[in-house]
Design a protein around this motif. Structure first.
Motif, PDB file in Angstrom:
ATOM      1  N   VAL A 139     -44.528  27.965  38.278  1.00 17.23           N
ATOM      2  CA  VAL A 139     -44.241  26.697  38.962  1.00 17.23           C
ATOM      3  C   VAL A 139     -44.485  25.521  38.013  1.00 17.23           C
ATOM      4  O   VAL A 139     -43.663  24.603  37.904  1.00 17.23           O
ATOM      5  CB  VAL A 139     -45.093  26.570  40.251  1.00 17.23           C
ATOM      6  CG1 VAL A 139     -45.057  25.157  40.803  1.00 17.23           C
ATOM      7  CG2 VAL A 139     -44.634  27.576  41.290  1.00 17.23           C
ATOM      8  N   GLU A 140     -45.602  25.559  37.305  1.00 12.89           N
ATOM      9  CA  GLU A 140     -45.942  24.458  36.400  1.00 12.89           C
ATOM     10  C   GLU A 140     -44.989  24.400  35.202  1.00 12.89           C
ATOM     11  O   GLU A 140     -44.588  23.326  34.773  1.00 12.89           O
ATOM     12  CB  GLU A 140     -47.400  24.572  35.966  1.00 12.89           C
ATOM     13  CG  GLU A 140     -48.348  24.323  37.136  1.00 12.89           C
ATOM     14  CD  GLU A 140     -49.790  24.643  36.842  1.00 12.89           C
ATOM     15  OE1 GLU A 140     -50.067  25.400  35.881  1.00 12.89           O
ATOM     16  OE2 GLU A 140     -50.656  24.154  37.578  1.00 12.89           O
ATOM     17  N   VAL A 141     -44.614  25.561  34.691  1.00 13.35           N
ATOM     18  CA  VAL A 141     -43.659  25.596  33.575  1.00 13.35           C
ATOM     19  C   VAL A 141     -42.298  25.091  34.037  1.00 13.35           C
ATOM     20  O   VAL A 141     -41.594  24.402  33.278  1.00 13.35           O
ATOM     21  CB  VAL A 141     -43.577  27.017  32.968  1.00 13.35           C
ATOM     22  CG1 VAL A 141     -42.399  27.153  32.025  1.00 13.35           C
ATOM     23  CG2 VAL A 141     -44.870  27.369  32.255  1.00 13.35           C
ATOM     24  N   SER A 142     -41.916  25.384  35.263  1.00  9.60           N
ATOM     25  CA  SER A 142     -40.643  24.880  35.803  1.00  9.60           C
ATOM     26  C   SER A 142     -40.649  23.355  35.863  1.00  9.60           C
ATOM     27  O   SER A 142     -39.632  22.712  35.584  1.00  9.60           O
ATOM     28  CB  SER A 142     -40.389  25.445  37.198  1.00  9.60           C
ATOM     29  OG  SER A 142     -40.217  26.833  37.135  1.00  9.60           O
ATOM     30  N   ARG A 143     -41.789  22.775  36.232  1.00  9.35           N
ATOM     31  CA  ARG A 143     -41.895  21.304  36.243  1.00  9.35           C
ATOM     32  C   ARG A 143     -41.734  20.744  34.835  1.00  9.35           C
ATOM     33  O   ARG A 143     -41.084  19.710  34.637  1.00  9.35           O
ATOM     34  CB  ARG A 143     -43.232  20.880  36.841  1.00  9.35           C
ATOM     35  CG  ARG A 143     -43.306  21.083  38.343  1.00  9.35           C
ATOM     36  CD  ARG A 143     -44.631  20.688  38.943  1.00  9.35           C
ATOM     37  NE  ARG A 143     -45.079  19.376  38.530  1.00  9.35           N
ATOM     38  CZ  ARG A 143     -46.360  18.981  38.564  1.00  9.35           C
ATOM     39  NH1 ARG A 143     -47.294  19.811  39.000  1.00  9.35           N
ATOM     40  NH2 ARG A 143     -46.694  17.774  38.171  1.00  9.35           N
ATOM     41  N   ILE A 144     -42.306  21.406  33.851  1.00 12.25           N
ATOM     42  CA  ILE A 144     -42.162  20.965  32.459  1.00 12.25           C
ATOM     43  C   ILE A 144     -40.701  21.073  32.038  1.00 12.25           C
ATOM     44  O   ILE A 144     -40.154  20.164  31.419  1.00 12.25           O
ATOM     45  CB  ILE A 144     -43.071  21.797  31.520  1.00 12.25           C
ATOM     46  CG1 ILE A 144     -44.537  21.565  31.860  1.00 12.25           C
ATOM     47  CG2 ILE A 144     -42.776  21.475  30.059  1.00 12.25           C
ATOM     48  CD1 ILE A 144     -45.477  22.546  31.188  1.00 12.25           C
TER      49      ILE A 144
END
Length: 181
Positions: A139-144
């Motif tokens: 999820v966090e990598v997708s935001r990046i």
């Protein structure tokens, strides 16, 4: 006393003595069967002697059959234990190699079967924690990937710690570069 929530077996209900009951019963069955073999062989010898054979021949047959049958029974009991223990060993080796999806086949309700069930459940929590940590990281990598460079990746599990720390270092460097542009 064991933790019943880990083993799936509540010693308070059955008592610790009965936890070895099934295995003990298998061993007792093998011993009693081996002990009764001479009686069966004696009966065979008497039947053989009554049908016109020599009593000494009947005794020889009985003497030969008793150890052979006892060895055969011991072999099959030991083989069953050996197969179950080998299965448990394979699961442990797979887990040591990082395969938390390894599962032992539960082939009996005795102590080895309960041990297999406990071993299977031992990997459930770490597997769930790892999956949750990887999902959170995704999820966090997708935001990046969507362009949000303010993301600070949280470390939730030791297995993803180095990835999260590396990503945070990379993001920090990218922020520095962007701030100078």
């Amino acid at each position: 006393m064991r933790n019943s929530h880990l083993s799936g077996h509540d010693d308070r209900k059955t008592g610790p003595i009965s936890s070895f009951a099934t295995l003990r019963n298998k061993i007792l069955t093998a011993v009693l069967t081996g002990s009764l073999m001479p009686l069966f062989c004696l009966a065979a010898a008497l039947i053989f002697a009554n049908e016109g054979g020599s009593p000494s021949t009947g005794w020889l047959i009985a003497a030969a059959m008793t150890p052979a049958l006892a060895v055969a029974i011991a072999f099959f009991v030991a083989r069953g234990f050996r197969i179950q223990i080998a299965e448990l060993r394979e699961v442990l080796v797979a887990a040591l190699d990082g395969n938390l999806n390894a599962q032992a086949e539960i082939t009996s309700g005795d102590e080895l079967g309960r041990l297999a069930g406990l071993l299977n459940r031992t990997f459930e929590r770490p597997r769930a924690r790892l999956q949750e940590s990887v999902q959170r990281l995704n999820v966090e990598v997708s935001r990046i990937a969507a362009g949000d460079l303010t993301v600070e990746i949280t470390v939730t599990d030791n297995s993803t710690r180095s990835i999260a720390e590396s990503m945070n270092n990379m993001l920090s460097r990218i922020r520095q570069i962007v701030s100078h542009v």
